[in-house]
Design an enzyme around this catalytic site. Structure first.
Site, PDB file in Angstrom:
ATOM      1  N   HIS A  55     -35.997   0.606 -31.645  1.00 24.40           N
ATOM      2  CA  HIS A  55     -34.725   0.488 -30.907  1.00 24.40           C
ATOM      3  C   HIS A  55     -34.809   1.208 -29.557  1.00 24.40           C
ATOM      4  O   HIS A  55     -34.220   0.758 -28.570  1.00 24.40           O
ATOM      5  CB  HIS A  55     -33.625   1.079 -31.775  1.00 24.40           C
ATOM      6  CG  HIS A  55     -32.227   0.910 -31.258  1.00 24.40           C
ATOM      7  ND1 HIS A  55     -31.687  -0.315 -30.948  1.00 24.40           N
ATOM      8  CD2 HIS A  55     -31.242   1.820 -31.007  1.00 24.40           C
ATOM      9  CE1 HIS A  55     -30.429  -0.154 -30.529  1.00 24.40           C
ATOM     10  NE2 HIS A  55     -30.141   1.136 -30.546  1.00 24.40           N
ATOM     11  N   LYS A  67     -24.105   5.212 -38.360  1.00 21.70           N
ATOM     12  CA  LYS A  67     -25.044   4.107 -38.609  1.00 21.70           C
ATOM     13  C   LYS A  67     -26.257   4.251 -37.706  1.00 21.70           C
ATOM     14  O   LYS A  67     -26.231   5.014 -36.737  1.00 21.70           O
ATOM     15  CB  LYS A  67     -24.360   2.771 -38.311  1.00 21.70           C
ATOM     16  CG  LYS A  67     -23.964   2.654 -36.837  1.00 21.70           C
ATOM     17  CD  LYS A  67     -23.169   1.410 -36.566  1.00 21.70           C
ATOM     18  CE  LYS A  67     -22.574   1.409 -35.186  1.00 21.70           C
ATOM     19  NZ  LYS A  67     -23.528   1.420 -34.088  1.00 21.70           N
ATOM     20  N   HIS A 102     -30.795   7.338 -26.929  1.00 24.18           N
ATOM     21  CA  HIS A 102     -29.351   7.599 -26.885  1.00 24.18           C
ATOM     22  C   HIS A 102     -28.843   7.953 -28.274  1.00 24.18           C
ATOM     23  O   HIS A 102     -29.462   7.599 -29.281  1.00 24.18           O
ATOM     24  CB  HIS A 102     -28.607   6.349 -26.364  1.00 24.18           C
ATOM     25  CG  HIS A 102     -28.797   5.160 -27.273  1.00 24.18           C
ATOM     26  ND1 HIS A 102     -29.889   4.341 -27.200  1.00 24.18           N
ATOM     27  CD2 HIS A 102     -28.051   4.683 -28.301  1.00 24.18           C
ATOM     28  CE1 HIS A 102     -29.818   3.396 -28.113  1.00 24.18           C
ATOM     29  NE2 HIS A 102     -28.707   3.583 -28.815  1.00 24.18           N
ATOM     30  N   CYS A 143     -22.501  -3.646 -30.146  1.00 26.65           N
ATOM     31  CA  CYS A 143     -21.927  -3.153 -31.399  1.00 26.65           C
ATOM     32  C   CYS A 143     -20.540  -3.704 -31.678  1.00 26.65           C
ATOM     33  O   CYS A 143     -20.161  -3.900 -32.836  1.00 26.65           O
ATOM     34  CB  CYS A 143     -21.954  -1.632 -31.413  1.00 26.65           C
ATOM     35  SG  CYS A 143     -23.664  -1.045 -31.574  1.00 26.65           S
ATOM     36  N   ASP A 176     -18.178   3.208 -31.608  1.00 28.56           N
ATOM     37  CA  ASP A 176     -19.186   3.912 -30.774  1.00 28.56           C
ATOM     38  C   ASP A 176     -18.644   4.448 -29.446  1.00 28.56           C
ATOM     39  O   ASP A 176     -19.323   4.361 -28.411  1.00 28.56           O
ATOM     40  CB  ASP A 176     -20.383   2.984 -30.505  1.00 28.56           C
ATOM     41  CG  ASP A 176     -21.097   2.561 -31.787  1.00 28.56           C
ATOM     42  OD1 ASP A 176     -20.614   2.898 -32.874  1.00 28.56           O
ATOM     43  OD2 ASP A 176     -22.132   1.882 -31.686  1.00 28.56           O
ATOM     44  N   HIS A 224     -28.644   8.027 -34.368  1.00 26.31           N
ATOM     45  CA  HIS A 224     -30.058   7.706 -34.533  1.00 26.31           C
ATOM     46  C   HIS A 224     -30.923   8.919 -34.875  1.00 26.31           C
ATOM     47  O   HIS A 224     -30.840   9.957 -34.221  1.00 26.31           O
ATOM     48  CB  HIS A 224     -30.594   7.075 -33.247  1.00 26.31           C
ATOM     49  CG  HIS A 224     -29.976   5.745 -32.930  1.00 26.31           C
ATOM     50  ND1 HIS A 224     -29.856   4.727 -33.853  1.00 26.31           N
ATOM     51  CD2 HIS A 224     -29.434   5.244 -31.777  1.00 26.31           C
ATOM     52  CE1 HIS A 224     -29.287   3.671 -33.290  1.00 26.31           C
ATOM     53  NE2 HIS A 224     -29.006   3.966 -32.028  1.00 26.31           N
ATOM     54  N   ASP A 258     -22.947   5.617 -33.386  1.00 26.99           N
ATOM     55  CA  ASP A 258     -24.366   5.339 -33.385  1.00 26.99           C
ATOM     56  C   ASP A 258     -25.011   6.693 -33.662  1.00 26.99           C
ATOM     57  O   ASP A 258     -24.672   7.684 -32.988  1.00 26.99           O
ATOM     58  CB  ASP A 258     -24.737   4.849 -31.966  1.00 26.99           C
ATOM     59  CG  ASP A 258     -25.650   3.658 -31.975  1.00 26.99           C
ATOM     60  OD1 ASP A 258     -25.778   2.990 -33.014  1.00 26.99           O
ATOM     61  OD2 ASP A 258     -26.245   3.380 -30.913  1.00 26.99           O
TER      62      ASP A 258
HETATM   63  C1  VGL Z   1     -25.057  -0.171 -28.530  1.00 25.05           C
HETATM   64  C2  VGL Z   1     -26.816  -0.781 -27.230  1.00 25.05           C
HETATM   65  C3  VGL Z   1     -27.676  -0.001 -27.972  1.00 25.05           C
HETATM   66  C4  VGL Z   1     -23.592  -0.271 -28.801  1.00 25.05           C
HETATM   67  C5  VGL Z   1     -25.884   0.608 -29.285  1.00 25.05           C
HETATM   68  O1  VGL Z   1     -23.006   0.664 -29.353  1.00 25.05           O
HETATM   69  O2  VGL Z   1     -23.017  -1.321 -28.447  1.00 25.05           O
HETATM   70  N1  VGL Z   1     -25.534  -0.872 -27.508  1.00 25.05           N
HETATM   71  N2  VGL Z   1     -27.195   0.668 -28.998  1.00 25.05           N
END
Ligand code: VGL
Length: 206
Positions: free
Chosen positions: A67, A109, A84, A152, A19, A61, A59
């Site tokens: 979330h 993901k 995000h 993550c 990520d 979404h 990430d």
């Molecule tokens: C993540 C918070 C929310 C990460 C993803 O990639 O660690 N942290 N979504």
């Protein structure tokens, strides 16, 4: 793992970049302090480390139920987050230094759920899971780097070790959302048999 490996077959190591996206770096929607520094270090590591393959997760979404904090409600930064990494937006794109690497595969993901672990991700063209992809490339060792240590990265590393990969987390090439959950994550990883290494190891020297 080593018992089924032919004696003279070398250990195969993958760099797994978690990520490292614009939204998680300074200036992004959910910036992790030190994100840009991590990107710089990971870019060097990917270029100079002796890795069989270098892969990244994103990430990604679409509608990740629960979330994102509801409109008008402050995120708690543990279970709910500012919006995000919305699929296809520039915030979801890889950090420019990572984007210019020759990545062997990119896995997405979190389309419809939180999706903290990279092992929930599928290759963005073929749909192959990260676990299947690493197994097909006969990877033994996974070096985990990226963001965020306490969400993550820890989820991904714990799944990697559960799936039988020798797993290392490169402490100088990760950064966390907050100090307390980051310390907890490092402890949890060590307890699970993950090797948390202070400096990236330059391999190939012996
Ligand atoms: C993540 C918070 C929310 C990460 C993803 O990639 O660690 N942290 N979504």
């Amino acid at each position: 793992m080593s018992d089924i490996r032919k004696r003279d077959e070398p250990v195969r190591c993958a760099l797994l970049i978690v990520d490292l996206q614009r939204d998680f770096c300074e200036g992004g929607a959910l910036a992790v302090e030190g994100g840009n520094d991590v990107a710089r270090r990971v870019a060097v590591l990917a270029a100079e480390g002796d890795y069989e393959c270098v892969v990244a997760t994103r990430d990604w979404h679409v509608a990740p139920a629960g979330h994102f904090a509801e409109e008008g409600v402050a995120p708690d930064y543990r279970e709910t987050w500012p919006v995000h990494c919305v699929a296809g937006t520039s915030g979801a794109s890889l950090h420019p230094l990572i984007d210019e690497l020759e990545l062997d595969a990119v896995f997405d993901k979190g389309h419809h759920r939180a999706g903290y672990s990279g092992f929930e991700a599928v290759e963005h063209h073929t749909g192959e899971t990260l676990g299947d992809w690493l197994a097909r490339h006969r990877i033994d060792v996974v070096d985990v780097a990226g963001l965020a240590t306490d969400f993550c990265v820890v989820a991904t590393a714990l799944d990697a070790v559960r799936l039988g990969f020798a797993t290392r987390v490169l402490e100088a090439a990760v950064a966390g959302v907050s100090p307390d959950t980051t310390a907890e994550a490092l402890q949890k990883m060590t307890a699970a048999g993950i090797d948390v290494v202070p400096e990236p190891v330059v391999r190939g020297s012996g």
